[in-house]
Every structure is written in structure tokens, then in C-alpha cells.
Design an enzyme around this catalytic site. Sequence first.
Site, mmCIF file in Angstrom:
data_model
loop_
_atom_site.group_PDB
_atom_site.id
_atom_site.type_symbol
_atom_site.label_atom_id
_atom_site.label_comp_id
_atom_site.label_asym_id
_atom_site.label_seq_id
_atom_site.Cartn_x
_atom_site.Cartn_y
_atom_site.Cartn_z
ATOM 1 N N CYS A 67 0.835 -1.193 0.000
ATOM 2 C CA CYS A 67 0.000 0.000 0.000
ATOM 3 C C CYS A 67 0.872 1.245 0.000
ATOM 4 C CB CYS A 67 -0.943 0.010 1.208
ATOM 5 S SG CYS A 67 -0.083 0.244 2.776
ATOM 6 N N CYS A 89 3.588 1.689 2.541
ATOM 7 C CA CYS A 89 4.851 0.990 2.253
ATOM 8 C C CYS A 89 5.763 1.860 1.401
ATOM 9 C CB CYS A 89 4.575 -0.324 1.530
ATOM 10 S SG CYS A 89 3.572 -1.501 2.438
ATOM 11 N N ASP A 114 9.917 27.449 -32.331
ATOM 12 C CA ASP A 114 10.956 27.723 -33.319
ATOM 13 C C ASP A 114 10.252 27.741 -34.686
ATOM 14 O OD1 ASP A 114 13.532 27.863 -34.597
ATOM 15 O OD2 ASP A 114 13.308 25.722 -35.042
ATOM 16 N N ASP A 139 13.377 21.867 -32.733
ATOM 17 C CA ASP A 139 13.913 20.623 -33.287
ATOM 18 C C ASP A 139 15.396 20.681 -33.587
ATOM 19 O OD1 ASP A 139 13.939 22.310 -35.511
ATOM 20 O OD2 ASP A 139 13.548 20.660 -36.896
ATOM 21 N N ASP A 156 18.028 25.135 -30.461
ATOM 22 C CA ASP A 156 16.861 25.198 -29.584
ATOM 23 C C ASP A 156 17.132 24.581 -28.211
ATOM 24 O OD1 ASP A 156 15.265 26.308 -31.627
ATOM 25 O OD2 ASP A 156 14.903 24.322 -32.462
#
Length: 749
Positions: free
Chosen positions: A15, A18, A442, A637, A641
Site C-alpha cells: 500500500c 509501504c 521555433d 527541433d 533550440d
Amino acid sequence: MSKIKFELAITGMHCAACSSRIERVVSKMAEVDSVSVSLPTNRAQVVLKDGIGKTEGVKAVIARIEKINFGAKLTEGEDLVQEWQKENELSAQSLRNQFKSLPPMIILALMLLYVSMGHMIGLPLPTFLTPEVSPIAFAITQLLLVMPIMYLGKHFYKDGFSNLIQGAPNMDSLVAVGTGAAFVYSLFSFIMILVGDSTYAMNLYFESCGVLIAMISIGQYMEAKSKRKAGDAIGSLMKLVPQTARKYENGDSRVVKLSELEIGDKVLVQPGERIPVDGVVIEGTSEVDQSLLTGESIPVAVKEKSEVIAGSLNGTHPLVIEINHLGNDTTLAQIIRLVRSAQSSKAPVAALADRVSFYFVPTVMVLSVLTFCAWAIFSDEPISLAVKAMISVLVIACPCAMGLATPTSIMVATARGAQLGVLIKNAVALELAGKVDVIAFDKTGTLTLGQPKVVDTITFDGYEKEQVLALAANLEARSEHPIAKAIMAANHSDIMAIQPVVLPGLGLTGNINGKNVALGNASLMLQQSVDITVAKEALARMSSLARTPLLLSVDGKLAAVIGVADTVRPESNKVLKALRQLGVRTLMISGDNKRTARKIADELGIDEVYGEALPQDKARIIRELQDKGLKVAMVGDGLNDAPALAQADVGFAVADGVDVSAQAGDVILMRHGLQSVLTALRLSKAALRNIYQNLGWAFGYNILGIPVAMGVLHALWGGPMLSPMIGGTAMALSSTSVVLNALRLRFFR
């Protein structure tokens, strides 16, 4: 120097108490910088402090976890698929073992319920078993029926009392104490019956003990089965990779295990088979379905020199592939590692539930004792009612529901994201993506295709469009420049591919079929003494449209102006409009000149534009927005960037960008196009809604259920007391309902 991180597989957790305990104990270690433990995945992510060696740190953490009666094992080094297969088999075996004990437990519990309570609702009971005629037989029968049930549920007592003795009670402790109290009180009543007081026949709670254990065991089985379903998405990724391949040598192939292959080997993949490795096609052309990896539904055409990834489905023709990545180094393995890492991480929204879970079980135990004392001392009710109320409080409380509320939703959402081509690297990114105020884009390769294209051709001196494009293509045929590729793509005539004279900063010249041809900018035309007065209007128009003009001359006379531009992605307008409807502010940060950037922004309806921005400028702009209290996302990409992606609250990195960009991003977009950005935002919002629903249910259930179990309704309004059996059933179903609600995210589209 980066801090050492590693992942452990944890066993023995039942649970949230724990997982919270392991986190607290390990986080206090001198070697550990931070730790995050996930209950649904049974994983712990550990970060060591600077200067601590990995071997030393791993040993220390495992030893500390084992000291508090849990198991831990380092997950690295083994093949991911083989590791998953082992875990899957262990999980399946555990479920089978759980299920085996259920039928006898349920049958015995029903018999116990019939004997103890059947006569109260008019069910026939043999005379020799009725409490009025034979109270001793009535009690002995119940005792004999409950003892096998307790034996089948012995793990509740073994783990529950063990944790209680160590001062770290968990859900098993609540069950052990609650059912144990019912059994001990019933045993006392049984002894009183034996010594001649038959009135105690009505004070037996053996059925509460037996039925509770049976109901909670059913609930745990349902919960375990639901949690296993929550991991099915990872399983579907694992199953993509075949365990054998056709090794191709000297024009022939033979089936071998993947473990027998090496980098540089060649494999044959027949139509309809899954590609077993990452590699490069060296023979054949076909179409490859990567939908289960990237979410892209349209098959990708491949030919010689095309790269393919493990797990893809080969379509129409055989392919021979040279291996460049195997096993844990494949793209699919990286995806699986990212998803598993995200599933084991913690979202900020989970902090409250974690804190409450740690103190929850001790608090419930204190409340149960106070409940018993209140009813026993301050009321005129029989002592049996005080015992009943105490047991109800213990068994209705459900820390599991709180512990599972957040991580289960994260587990399902991140796996579903991977199926849709959106790789979310951690739970923080999943939560923040749905809260962003501003998204910065971008331009090149993100809002645009990043591939120049001939968009306008104006001819002079009687030349046709096809003629001038063919002449330009002859000059550009040997070049790898993006503009050269655009010219080649626009030409549909045969060419000779001559060797031109390259004039840096100006353009190209060459002799084609005895004609002196030049292609370049206005400065080249001036050098070649070409009169471009006639093209002034065309040049001005192209400049206003942010197009790059290429002037073509033949034998000293202007023949054409060819306009080249990077085109906007077809879905950009739709995506940006949808973002504005979601209340997200959009802006563009580009390294291109301001005029070009402004033109693209106007076309897409973006109000804020930053042109001629260097990498450090992009990060600075995002930081300035964050200083205003805004949550900012960045979509990019390229290498330039990376600083902005790292600075942003959430960085969306396009997967076909360079590696450093993908590493800097928090969310990796596997599918081409901007639609994945919307998918990520909507998935985040759906996951957050799901988490809040789960937390609302978990907290609401306990806040309402525990007072009812304490007897508040009976004390204030004379209402009924809650039966421990109903309380135990409610507890069993509570955590299951949380997991089932999280599973709805599997159908997110």
C-alpha cells in the site's frame, strides 16, 4: 559532474504506507540525494549525492531497504525484453497464486456467514447447530470454518504485525489488527460459552473476521489484476520485438536468436514480419508501418540507405537490413526506458497524498482505539458494539486508494502517450504540460517544413517555366544545398548535371549546350553585366513575401526569377488556432531575419515574433516570460533550440531533431507535425482530470467512511452502525475503483 541515478525493482509493497516508508527511510541516507518510489510500477528511482560511487551507493540502498523488510534489485544490465518477460511471468504467477486461494476462502466464508447469520433472516439451520439449542456446537463450527480462512490469509498477519512491531504499520496492519481483534473477542466469547454462559453465543464475530479476509483478498486480487492491465501498454511495446531474426549471408538466410547477432550483420525481413533491429536498408524497397512506435498511421516508404527501427512492421516487399543498433540500444528500447522512467517519477500533485499516506495508518489505529474507548466508557451500549465499531474503523480505512490515485494515472497516461507518438520523460512534465500559459515555437522545421521549395517562377525574354527550371537544375544537380534540392524537386526535365563554377556568396555559372548560364543573387547578375531592371517589381514582391529570389541569366540576358521559400506545415494553422481556443498564448522565436519571421507569423496568426534570435536569446526570452509568473513551453527541433528547451517549464523536442535537442526536451514528439503538441497538452489535461477525480474519491471515501465506521450516525441520529463486513468490502473496492478510473486513459484519443 552529473549525479548518478539508478532504478531498483521493489518487492513486498502492499500500500501507499509501504512506498512512503521506503521513500522516507532511503531519503535520510547520507549517500542519497533524492528518491521516488512508485507503488503501481514497484520501482524506485534513486539519485546519489556527488562523490558517491554507483556500486557503493546501490549496495547501501539495497541493504537499507532489505533492513525494513522489503526486497530490492538493480534493474540495469539485463535485456529489457527479457527483463519484462521475467517480470510479466512473476506477475502472472502471483495473480495465479492469489486466485488459487480465493475459491476455498469464498466457500468457507459463505458457509461461515450462513451458520452465524442465516437463522436471523429465516434460513434453515440444523437444530444441533442453533445457538439456542447447542451454543457450543454453534461456536465450534464457526471457529473451525474461520481458521482455514485465516491460514489462507496468513500474509496479512505476517506482514501486518511485522510492520506494526517495527513502528511502520501499513494496510496489512489495519487488516491484521481489525480481524485479529474480532477473532480474539470471539475466542473470549467462545470460552465464556464453554464455561456455561450461553448469552455469549450472540457476541461471536468469527464471521466478521472470515468474511473480511475473504472480501479484502478479492479486492486485492482485483486491484492487482487492474494494475497489471495498467502496464499493458508497455507490454504491447515489448512484444513488438521478435526474439529471432533471419541472418543474411551470401544470398541465403537462417533463423538465429537476436543474442547471436552483432553490429554490421545483415538480416532479411520478409513482408508481414516485424523488423528485429535498428539498421539501414541495403537491398529492397517496401513500406514500413511504424504506427505502434510513432503513432503515425500512414506507412513510410523505404528504399536503399533508408533507416528503419526495431518493432516496425514490414509491408509489401522483402528488405535486407544492415544492423547498426541491437537490444537495449535500439530506438524502441530507448522509448521503453523513457516511459518506465516517467511511470516511476512523481508529479507535484502527488505530494499531499504521499504526506497523508505516511501518517494515515497510525492515525487510523489511534482513531480505532479512541472509538472503542468512547463507546465502552461513555455510552450505555454493550461492549460488543464498541468492538464492532473499532473493527469497522480499522477495516474501512484505505491508504491504497490515496497511494494509487496519482501514480496509476501517470502510469497509464505516459504509456498511452508513447502509443500516440508522444514520449513524456517525467511526471512533472505531464502535469505542467496541461498548465502552460505560453508556447514558444521555433520556426524552421517546427512551424515550417524546414525544406525550401520553389513557390514562384517568373520568366522573361520568351523563356518557358520548364526551360528555366531545367537550366537551373543542370547547375544545381551536384549540390547538396537545401535550395539546390528545391530546384531539383521542381524540375521535371532531363538534365546533364554539369560541373558548375561556384562563386561563394553569389551563385553558380556554367556552360550548358554552348550557352553561358548564371544562377544566383542580384550581385551575381551585376558582375555578369546582366540588366535586371525588368525584374524590379518581381524582386520587390518576393521580398515582401519573405521569399528568396534566384535570378537566372542566359548569355548575359535575364531569363527568370525563381522564388524559393520554406513552406508552412499544413497543420500549423489548425494547431495554433486550437491552442488559442485553449487559452494558450503563442509566440515565435526564430534565428531567421525579422521580415521572414514576421511574414510566417502573420500567415499563422501569431502576434509575438522574435527574429534574428541566437540560441542564448531564445533562452533569455523564455526566462523573461517566466519571471512574469507564466508557465512557458518551447517547441523546437534543432541544436540551437537546446538552451531554450532546457529553460522552458516544458520542452517539446521534435524527434527528428539532433540528439542534444531530444535530451534537452521534457516531451519528445515522435510523429511528424505539430498535431503531437496538441496531443500532449490534451493528454496532460486528461491525466490531471483523472488524478483529481482519483484524489477526490480517495480522500472523500476516507473522510466520509471513517466517521460512519466510528458510529457518528448512530451517536447523533440513532442511525445504524456500520457492519465491519460492509466496511471491509468498501475498502476492497475503493482502491480497485481508483485503478479502474485510471485505466480509462487507455482509450484517450
